[in-house]
Design an enzyme around this catalytic site. Structure first.
Site: not given
Length: 191
Positions: A8, A88
């Protein structure tokens, strides 16, 4: 295998050196520009953009990056497939604190993690070993070819699993937000 692996774009937490884990933080203007840049570079590389399935972590920062990449590829954001295995590393009770605050606020936990970073679980979080297990499952299941938008630590572990690296080697891999990786033919190419 043909897999493009993106992290990201920069978030407000990244800018503040805050631990995100499973928490979310908005993309900054820099992060938006990084996502668009990566999408444009990817569009130039792919002859048949429609062949590639787009996957993303369900966290907002990754999904927003995936939407920007899809736009640059001329694809509909509705095609993005969210997969929780791409999320994550959870750093539990540390999330929201800066990396500088954690050793001061949680000295015993910090020392335990430094001593065994791979298997230590931050209270309320998970270990790198746990994350590697779910990422290996995704890697084994993913259709070919694919584009995956994920996170810093998750991206390191995915590349390490693909390349057969040791735990120690995986932990030293870079986590760029202004570049991405192509995993193909046993090689990892930075783009």
């Amino acid at each position: 295998m043909s897999l493009f692996l993106l992290r990201h774009g920069e978030t407000q937490f990244n800018r503040e050196d805050r631990i995100q884990g499973w928490r979310d933080s908005a993309l900054t203007e820099t992060g938006i520009a990084q996502a668009r840049r990566n999408g444009r570079v990817l569009a130039e590389l792919l002859a048949d953009k429609a062949r590639y399935r787009i996957y993303s972590s369900p966290l907002g920062r990754a999904l927003n990056t995936a939407r920007l990449v899809a736009f640059e590829l001329g694809r509909d954001a509705a095609e993005i497939r969210s997969d929780r295995r791409l999320i994550e590393l959870s750093l539990g009770h540390w999330e929201g604190f800066t990396w500088g605050e954690v050793p001061k606020r949680f000295p015993e936990d910090w020392a335990a993690r430094v001593a065994d970073k791979w298997t230590y679980e931050v209270p309320g979080g998970e270990s790198y070993q746990d994350m590697a297990t779910r990422l290996a499952s995704w890697l084994a299941d993913h259709p070919d070819p694919a584009i995956a938008v994920t996170h810093g630590a998750a991206g390191r572990i995915l590349r390490g699993l693909y390349a057969g690296l040791s735990r120690e080697e995986m932990m030293t891999l870079e986590e760029p937000q202004d570049a991405f990786f192509e995993l193909t033919g046993g090689e990892i190419l930075r783009r």
